[in-house]
Design a protein around this motif. Sequence first.
Motif, mmCIF file in Angstrom:
data_model
loop_
_atom_site.group_PDB
_atom_site.id
_atom_site.type_symbol
_atom_site.label_atom_id
_atom_site.label_comp_id
_atom_site.label_asym_id
_atom_site.label_seq_id
_atom_site.Cartn_x
_atom_site.Cartn_y
_atom_site.Cartn_z
ATOM 1 N N GLU A 225 0.630 -1.197 0.243
ATOM 2 C CA GLU A 225 0.038 -0.303 -0.077
ATOM 3 C C GLU A 225 0.548 1.519 -0.251
ATOM 4 O O GLU A 225 0.486 2.506 -0.588
ATOM 5 N N GLU A 226 2.153 0.830 1.100
ATOM 6 C CA GLU A 226 2.679 2.344 1.105
ATOM 7 C C GLU A 226 3.655 2.446 -0.714
ATOM 8 O O GLU A 226 3.738 3.885 -0.804
ATOM 9 N N GLN A 227 3.899 1.307 -1.213
ATOM 10 C CA GLN A 227 4.686 1.809 -2.502
ATOM 11 C C GLN A 227 3.462 2.786 -3.825
ATOM 12 O O GLN A 227 3.542 3.299 -4.445
ATOM 13 N N PHE B 288 0.833 4.074 -2.660
ATOM 14 C CA PHE B 288 0.163 5.583 -2.093
ATOM 15 C C PHE B 288 1.582 5.985 -2.479
ATOM 16 O O PHE B 288 1.247 7.906 -3.196
ATOM 17 N N TYR B 289 2.729 6.230 -2.565
ATOM 18 C CA TYR B 289 4.199 7.478 -2.971
ATOM 19 C C TYR B 289 4.227 7.082 -4.275
ATOM 20 O O TYR B 289 4.052 8.698 -4.675
ATOM 21 N N LEU B 290 3.798 6.423 -5.103
ATOM 22 C CA LEU B 290 3.232 6.483 -6.712
ATOM 23 C C LEU B 290 2.303 7.894 -7.020
ATOM 24 O O LEU B 290 2.372 8.550 -7.926
ATOM 25 N N MET B 291 1.175 7.324 -6.281
ATOM 26 C CA MET B 291 0.271 7.616 -6.347
ATOM 27 C C MET B 291 0.145 9.869 -6.043
ATOM 28 O O MET B 291 -0.192 10.183 -6.947
ATOM 29 N N SER B 292 0.834 10.111 -5.183
ATOM 30 C CA SER B 292 1.040 11.053 -4.287
ATOM 31 C C SER B 292 1.522 11.872 -5.590
ATOM 32 O O SER B 292 2.117 12.962 -5.662
ATOM 33 N N ARG B 293 2.378 11.074 -6.555
ATOM 34 C CA ARG B 293 3.263 11.496 -7.835
ATOM 35 C C ARG B 293 2.457 11.957 -9.075
ATOM 36 O O ARG B 293 2.750 12.259 -10.231
ATOM 37 N N GLY B 294 1.437 11.649 -8.217
ATOM 38 C CA GLY B 294 0.286 11.538 -9.888
ATOM 39 C C GLY B 294 -0.145 10.356 -10.220
ATOM 40 O O GLY B 294 -0.633 10.929 -12.012
ATOM 41 N N LEU B 295 0.750 10.078 -10.282
ATOM 42 C CA LEU B 295 0.191 8.088 -11.039
ATOM 43 C C LEU B 295 -1.520 7.745 -10.722
ATOM 44 O O LEU B 295 -1.059 7.328 -9.484
ATOM 45 N N ARG B 296 -1.976 7.655 -11.725
ATOM 46 C CA ARG B 296 -3.633 6.506 -11.669
ATOM 47 C C ARG B 296 -3.107 5.096 -11.051
ATOM 48 O O ARG B 296 -1.958 4.807 -10.981
ATOM 49 N N GLU B 297 -3.499 5.159 -9.965
ATOM 50 C CA GLU B 297 -3.189 3.525 -9.408
ATOM 51 C C GLU B 297 -2.811 2.605 -10.200
ATOM 52 O O GLU B 297 -2.390 1.476 -9.624
ATOM 53 N N LEU C 152 4.140 0.374 -12.910
ATOM 54 C CA LEU C 152 6.136 0.759 -13.090
ATOM 55 C C LEU C 152 6.092 -0.354 -12.038
ATOM 56 O O LEU C 152 6.925 -0.236 -12.472
ATOM 57 N N ILE C 153 5.632 -0.475 -10.564
ATOM 58 C CA ILE C 153 5.658 -1.303 -9.772
ATOM 59 C C ILE C 153 5.924 -2.652 -10.828
ATOM 60 O O ILE C 153 7.351 -3.168 -10.204
#
Lengths: 258, 470
Positions: B417-419, B421-430, B436-437
Amino acid sequence: MSEEHTLAVKGLHASVAGKEILKGVTLTLKSGELVAMMGPNGSGKSTLAYALAGHPKYTITAGEALLDGKNLLAMSPDQRARAGLFLGFQYPVEVSGVSLSKFLWTAYSQMHVGDEADSDRFGADLTKHLGYLGLDNSFLKRPLNEGFSGGEKKRTEVLQMATLAPRFAILDEPDSGLDIDAIRSVGETVAKLHNPGMGTMVITHYQRILKFIRPDRVHVMVDGVIALSGGRDLAEELERKGYDWVKVGLAASQASGT
Amino acid sequence: MAQNSAELTPLDYTRYDFKDPESYKVRTHRGISEDIVRQISELKHEPDWMLDYRLRAYRHFLDRPMPDWGPDLSEIDFDAYTYYANPLAEGDTKKRWEDLPSDIRNTFERLGIPKAERDYFAGVGAQYDSGTVYHKIRDDLAKKGVIFTDTDTAVREHPEILRKYFGKIVPYNDNKFSALNSAVWSGGSFVYIPPGVDAGIPLQAYFRINANAVGQFERTLIIADKGAKVHYIEGCTAPVYSENSLHAAVVEVVAEPSAKVRYTTVQNWSKNVYNLVTKRAVAYENALVEWVDGNMGSRVTMKYPSVYLKGRGARADILSVAFASEGQVIDSGAKAVHSAPDTSSKIISKSIAIRGGRTSYRGLLHVAKGATGVKAAVRCDALLPDAISRSDTYPYNEIHEEDATITHEAVVGKIGEEQIFYLMSRGLRESDAIHLILMGFLAEFAKELPVDYALELNRLIQMEMTGAVG
């Protein structure tokens, strides 16, 4: 020429796993403002940052948060980011196999859907920002945060902020775990990147980084509320007197009902 | 947030899901019998030794029980398949794409094979069901004595080399499916690199199943003579049918002293294909064999690329990747058999199981008595983005020398979840964050692929790869 933007937080209550952490936070951050959010461990500073960014672990129980009048709390974390909110993490997350450059470009292009994501501009800015932070170009090839030192992680957060050019940046303890030189580098870069089109809030325990950041205002959070606000000299006073001094003051003002 | 990964559309088969009308010059009746085996051999005008080999293998196939230690194979009905179907006359392999019937040519055009040949490869073979319809190698390599042809042609034209190795690395009685392949095999690649020759840019073979319920049983033999070097790549696809198909290949690789062979597979069969393949290599003194084995498709895959390290200083490097989604079972792994001193092996297995898919790593590490100074490392990384998928590891170690240096790591990860959230907080859709992961997880594999395959992998996982600076 920069537009004026407002981040308005009103009476925000938030809890984690049923425990209330924020107990009514009200503050306004406008473009061009650079503020520090200080306070003792566990006072709710980080919770405020994560709640605003939309971390699923935090439940908002009351209050509101508006970015230019739009309800942030109704948006998903990525929508908040695209609306212009940036959170600099205290503990950045590692993502294996994704190079920093690829990640930055992916994030940058997400922010520029609609207008043109310009790779030349992106590259030129990135080189400039790496220079600010004293990072080498080869750094970009490394997997995101994986194996980074504490200082590299913090610098990378600032680099991401620089790349995404948000309207509002909240940096959660960009100084924790850093040596003096790194604090100076991160602090000076944050000050340099701050501009009239951007509101910046730096969360910290210590006034050391504030010497480089030079905030316009200092808020002190205690027990889930903003207990005290003042000018830059407040940080120094806190350093001398300790947070207990604010707690005592807060208890007194609550007792007197003001 | 992580449970939303059901939104993920992991692989897009629609690009491969087209079929030509079934028009075959030669096609056996459905089902398998000694008569069918004889017919196939007769169609190919084979020498007696090959017919004998096929018949021995067929008898072993009949006697051998189905393997019961792995995935469920109970839906396989050997009488339901067609074992030989060739759109051209047997042996009528073309050297020019324009000489192919237009349906077939269009199929390979759609799959991008002629373009890839022009852009990347030193030679290309194309197999369509049982028939090798196209085969070509660049003149400069042919002049150096490099042989790259289909295995049927090799039986006729290079019997002296072929007989020395055929069936010696994977004997017909190795397992039920190697027996089946040995009985009914058709097509596949035959590669011979003379001593000291570096084939340079890769050779590619593409395997396409077109018809409903047709089995594909290609037989590949790669020989790198002393000090020679070759990279061979195969890709495979099929359209989707309601009836299942069977792909049971045998691949034999020989790396003579100081030779280097890399064998790359990107398997993207449709989800109605049982992919039961035996791949094995022998590496002699100071030789290196690398298997790069990607399994994205099929209903069930059982495949364990192996290297038998038979000369001092021989090395094996096996990188296998499995991606299993709904309804898929990918049972893959690797075997390293160290029978000479100072040999080393490195096995990396990466798997992703989503939407109820299932992956297994099954590996064998064997160090024989007398094989001193062995170094072996095994690493298995599994990623399970949701709670309904499954990943297992079954490592077997048989170590008969005490000085062997063995390391084994196995990690099963979830997408945190942290990974996300981290990427989403940079504007990436879920979904973009998850892609990306996933791509990051597979990066170690993707960077080993030729550029077009790497791009294809990216496309498959629907991650838009945009050029980055740096």
